[in-house]
Design an enzyme around this catalytic site. Sequence first.
Site, short mmCIF file in Angstrom:
data_model
loop_
_atom_site.label_atom_id
_atom_site.label_comp_id
_atom_site.label_asym_id
_atom_site.label_seq_id
_atom_site.Cartn_x
_atom_site.Cartn_y
_atom_site.Cartn_z
N GLU A 113 0.83 -1.21 0.00
CA GLU A 113 0.00 0.00 0.00
C GLU A 113 0.86 1.26 0.00
O GLU A 113 0.56 2.23 -0.72
CB GLU A 113 -0.93 -0.02 1.22
CG GLU A 113 -2.01 -1.10 1.10
CD GLU A 113 -2.78 -1.33 2.39
OE1 GLU A 113 -3.95 -1.73 2.30
OE2 GLU A 113 -2.21 -1.12 3.48
N ALA A 155 -6.05 -6.93 12.49
CA ALA A 155 -7.03 -6.18 13.27
C ALA A 155 -8.19 -7.06 13.74
O ALA A 155 -8.67 -6.91 14.87
CB ALA A 155 -7.56 -5.01 12.43
#
Length: 434
Positions: free
Chosen positions: A176, A325
């Site tokens: 990213e 997460a």
Amino acid sequence: MGTDRPRVVVVGGGFAGMYAVRRLAGAGLDVTLLDRSTTTLFQPLLYQCATGLLSEGQITSPLRSLLRRHRDVRVVLGEAHDLDVDRKVVTARRPDASTFELPYDHVVIAAGMRQSYFGHPEFARHAPGMKSIDDALTIRRRVLGAFEMAETLPDTEQRREWLTFAVTGAGPTGVELAGQIRELAMRTIEREFREIDPAEARVLLFDGGDAVLSSFGPALSRSAQRTLAGLGVETVLGVRVTDVDAAGLVTTASDGTTTRYDTRTVLWTAGVTAAPFLAAVARAVGAEPDKQGRIPVRPDLTVPGHPEVFVVGDVMSLDGLPGVAEVAMQSGRHAGSEIRRRIGEPDTPAVPFRYRDLGSAAYIGRGHAVLRFGPVKVSGLVGWLAWGAIHIAFLAGVRNRFATLASWLWTLAFHRRGERALTYGDPSTAEQPY
């Protein structure tokens, strides 16, 4: 807060800690949340702060604001330093280095991970990681500052060094970040300089494996590789970064071949290690941490021999669960539920943690993302839209959701990034924009 009710200390205000606190709130307990920051960070979008797309305020929320309605929850600023399981006390350091103690009946360790340089901490001086707001602002300064430096240099070779960006680690964060640097150069600042062409900037992505995003499976990995190539990101796979200095880095291949790359900007996303507090926890409970410093836990997320000590999120070691997460959120919630059950129904058996894999996603470039949800694997525009929806849904705070969506739409429409201010931190380095 009263001391006649059971006391719970939660160490860490990230995903795991916040989900634990929310589950504990309103249960007739005295809950204390200890964190070294005043805000909770939405780490999956940290790279967008680093590349000027989002502000630090859009990916953070004040802990006190989020928990203000829970009168049984106290927020304390400090860094966990030691754990005494005999006295049931967590020792923490204030910002001025003085210490204080937090007594507990139950403690939830959710201290999180930090960047790992694989035994070379000296690399950090030249290769900032990507784990905190400070890291993101440092990377922003280095990336934008590199273009500014190149603009004023008359020598072509010197310019080339400043316009070469090296990113280590081809996992989601590295992919990213590399993609965003290329988009910044090609779409945002391509017409803003007079002596250089930002679109000529090279972005090199290094990894020791044989594929980018290898955890997503071969099909999505190949899709990500094609998109990166289309953006102009050069991937260098099957190598380890074995040296980093102010002027570049050295890689070593499996056959021992070394190669040097001249670059003034090295960004490190390869590997994590547990926060120093976890070493103190391991000593206190007699545990043997794994190579990343994570603490082995029982199925109910407690430490063997210490049913009052829960370890959750990135810092727990259980069944090979990844440090993502979703694991953090679900394990934090489970720990909170278990504590409530033990206090309310002490005679019932412990409930084992069951992780539900909700998939993973990574943004590659404008209109391109990869998403894996069980057997479902999507990429391209569909993956990109799903990626955006997922991240907006999990951002903390309605204001942050609307502000982030507005920033994305503004960038899509006008190719602009509004968060390009450079911060220099230490006044002694304020004249060095790199």
